[in-house]
Design a protein around this motif. Structure first.
Motif, PDB file in Angstrom:
ATOM      1  N   TRP A   1       9.880  -2.484   3.175  1.00  0.00           N
ATOM      2  CA  TRP A   1       8.466  -2.628   2.712  1.00  0.00           C
ATOM      3  C   TRP A   1       7.962  -3.894   3.352  1.00  0.00           C
ATOM      4  O   TRP A   1       6.708  -3.625   4.053  1.00  0.00           O
ATOM      5  CB  TRP A   1       8.510  -3.224   1.053  1.00  0.00           C
ATOM      6  CG  TRP A   1       7.351  -3.470   0.598  1.00  0.00           C
ATOM      7  CD1 TRP A   1       6.272  -2.756   0.254  1.00  0.00           C
ATOM      8  CD2 TRP A   1       6.542  -4.878   0.722  1.00  0.00           C
ATOM      9  NE1 TRP A   1       5.100  -3.420  -0.154  1.00  0.00           N
ATOM     10  CE2 TRP A   1       5.190  -4.829   0.307  1.00  0.00           C
ATOM     11  CE3 TRP A   1       7.016  -6.116   0.987  1.00  0.00           C
ATOM     12  CZ2 TRP A   1       4.389  -5.746   0.055  1.00  0.00           C
ATOM     13  CZ3 TRP A   1       6.039  -7.302   1.148  1.00  0.00           C
ATOM     14  CH2 TRP A   1       4.874  -6.981   0.492  1.00  0.00           C
TER      15      TRP A   1
ATOM     16  N   LYS B   1       6.747  -2.395   7.065  1.00  0.00           N
ATOM     17  CA  LYS B   1       5.792  -1.640   7.081  1.00  0.00           C
ATOM     18  C   LYS B   1       4.551  -2.704   6.970  1.00  0.00           C
ATOM     19  O   LYS B   1       3.590  -2.283   7.346  1.00  0.00           O
ATOM     20  CB  LYS B   1       5.904  -0.763   5.988  1.00  0.00           C
ATOM     21  CG  LYS B   1       6.756   0.405   5.715  1.00  0.00           C
ATOM     22  CD  LYS B   1       6.752   1.411   4.596  1.00  0.00           C
ATOM     23  CE  LYS B   1       7.746   2.466   4.644  1.00  0.00           C
ATOM     24  NZ  LYS B   1       7.753   3.361   3.499  1.00  0.00           N
ATOM     25  N   GLN B   2       4.467  -3.721   6.078  1.00  0.00           N
ATOM     26  CA  GLN B   2       3.520  -4.699   5.997  1.00  0.00           C
ATOM     27  C   GLN B   2       3.242  -5.295   7.285  1.00  0.00           C
ATOM     28  O   GLN B   2       2.118  -5.287   7.769  1.00  0.00           O
ATOM     29  CB  GLN B   2       3.663  -5.717   4.949  1.00  0.00           C
ATOM     30  CG  GLN B   2       4.017  -5.143   3.450  1.00  0.00           C
ATOM     31  CD  GLN B   2       2.941  -4.125   3.010  1.00  0.00           C
ATOM     32  OE1 GLN B   2       1.744  -4.416   3.140  1.00  0.00           O
ATOM     33  NE2 GLN B   2       3.563  -2.939   2.710  1.00  0.00           N
TER      34      GLN B   2
END
Length: 192
Positions: free
Chosen positions: A99, A102-103
């Protein structure tokens, strides 16, 4: 202004970071002492130096939105024959790392980046060394285990000397870390 090569990663804390770095050097990886032991969130990326403040602001926003999580390493894996890498596996915390990366690389941010290979959180312990040494790294660290509460990540810059240096740390939005799962054995290596 020129360009700089940056990376974003989660540092493997002490005593685990130094131990894995020493082992990596012992396997014959000449780059071991120039690369802090880490889990990559943004691989080496060349950017215009003027963009660094925007990158820092973006990373601060990503960190504030994130929450601490348990991180656990156990056993080894390899990307061979595709790439000459042996690594310690991330067996807990991988979804959070996925996560986060991806950010960090989001197309709306200052460092949108396509990856050459699908993202796979790991800690490199041997890279680009001879096959026998790669095999030894894979076997020697097969029972390696470490765990810690991950509470943030950092921005690094690669110097002209090839050494990666931390520019800034980015703590997560809260200090509450979920309980660790599994055993408490921290940083063990089996003798082979």
């Amino acid at each position: 202004m020129g360009t700089v090569t940056i990376g974003v990663s989660i540092a493997v804390p002490e005593p685990h970071g130094s131990r894995l770095q020493q082992l990596r050097a012992g396997f014959g990886d000449a780059a071991a002492y120039g690369i802090p032991t880490h889990v990559t969130l943004l691989p080496p990326t060349e950017i215009d130096e003027a963009v660094v403040p925007a990158v820092e602001a973006h990373l601060a926003e990503v960190a504030v939105a994130a929450r601490p999580f348990p991180m656990r390493l156990f056993g080894t894996g390899t990307f061979r024959p595709l790439t000459p890498v042996v690594y310690v596996q991330v067996v807990e915390g991988g979804a959070a790392c996925t996560w986060l990366q991806k950010q960090v690389r989001d197309a709306s941010g200052p460092v949108p980046r396509e990856l050459q290979f699908p993202y796979h959180p790991h800690v490199t312990v041997a890279h680009g060394i001879d096959e026998a040494a790669m095999d030894r790294a894979y076997a020697d660290l097969a029972d390696y285990e470490a765990q810690w509460p991950c509470t943030g990540f950092a921005l690094y810059e690669q110097g002209a000397d090839g050494v990666w240096r931390k520019l800034r740390e980015f703590p997560f939005g809260t200090a509450v870390v979920p309980p660790q799962a599994g055993s408490v054995d921290r940083g063990s290596v089996s003798a082979h």
